[in-house]
Design a protein around this motif. Structure first.
Motif, mmCIF file in Angstrom:
data_model
loop_
_atom_site.group_PDB
_atom_site.id
_atom_site.type_symbol
_atom_site.label_atom_id
_atom_site.label_comp_id
_atom_site.label_asym_id
_atom_site.label_seq_id
_atom_site.Cartn_x
_atom_site.Cartn_y
_atom_site.Cartn_z
ATOM 1 N N ALA A 99 -13.066 -1.834 -6.431
ATOM 2 C CA ALA A 99 -12.519 -1.325 -5.172
ATOM 3 C C ALA A 99 -11.431 -2.261 -4.649
ATOM 4 O O ALA A 99 -10.411 -1.799 -4.122
ATOM 5 N N GLN A 100 -11.612 -3.560 -4.804
ATOM 6 C CA GLN A 100 -10.597 -4.515 -4.371
ATOM 7 C C GLN A 100 -9.322 -4.369 -5.196
ATOM 8 O O GLN A 100 -8.215 -4.482 -4.669
ATOM 9 N N LYS A 101 -9.483 -4.119 -6.481
ATOM 10 C CA LYS A 101 -8.322 -3.927 -7.342
ATOM 11 C C LYS A 101 -7.550 -2.671 -6.930
ATOM 12 O O LYS A 101 -6.320 -2.662 -6.887
ATOM 13 N N ILE A 102 -8.284 -1.624 -6.601
ATOM 14 C CA ILE A 102 -7.657 -0.382 -6.148
ATOM 15 C C ILE A 102 -6.892 -0.626 -4.849
ATOM 16 O O ILE A 102 -5.770 -0.146 -4.669
ATOM 17 N N GLU A 103 -7.482 -1.394 -3.940
ATOM 18 C CA GLU A 103 -6.827 -1.672 -2.669
ATOM 19 C C GLU A 103 -5.574 -2.525 -2.848
ATOM 20 O O GLU A 103 -4.594 -2.352 -2.130
ATOM 21 N N SER A 104 -5.588 -3.437 -3.809
ATOM 22 C CA SER A 104 -4.389 -4.235 -4.045
ATOM 23 C C SER A 104 -3.261 -3.357 -4.589
ATOM 24 O O SER A 104 -2.089 -3.545 -4.235
#
Length: 64
Positions: free
Chosen positions: A6-11
């Motif tokens: 999810a953090q990768k998607i947000e970045s």
């Protein structure tokens, strides 16, 4: 694992937000619309990934 995803998607979402501003400054409205659609899709995907991770965490705690 899902939190990291999810953090990768947000970045990626944040990078696309910058691309929207660049496209708007250059007068490329069609490209900006495409980037905006991607940002909306990525935001929903990040939320659903987090939600799924929470469900799996709750399920694993029930099993234990």
């Amino acid at each position: 694992m899902l939190e990291k995803q999810a953090q990768k998607i947000e970045s990626t979402e944040k990078a696309d937000r910058k691309k929207i501003l660049d496209a708007m400054n250059k007068g490329q409205t069609e490209n900006a619309k495409i980037y905006a659609e991607n940002v909306i899709r990525l935001k929903k995907e990040a939320i659903s990934t987090r939600r799924y991770g929470l469900r799996m965490g709750a399920l694993s705690s029930k099993i234990e």
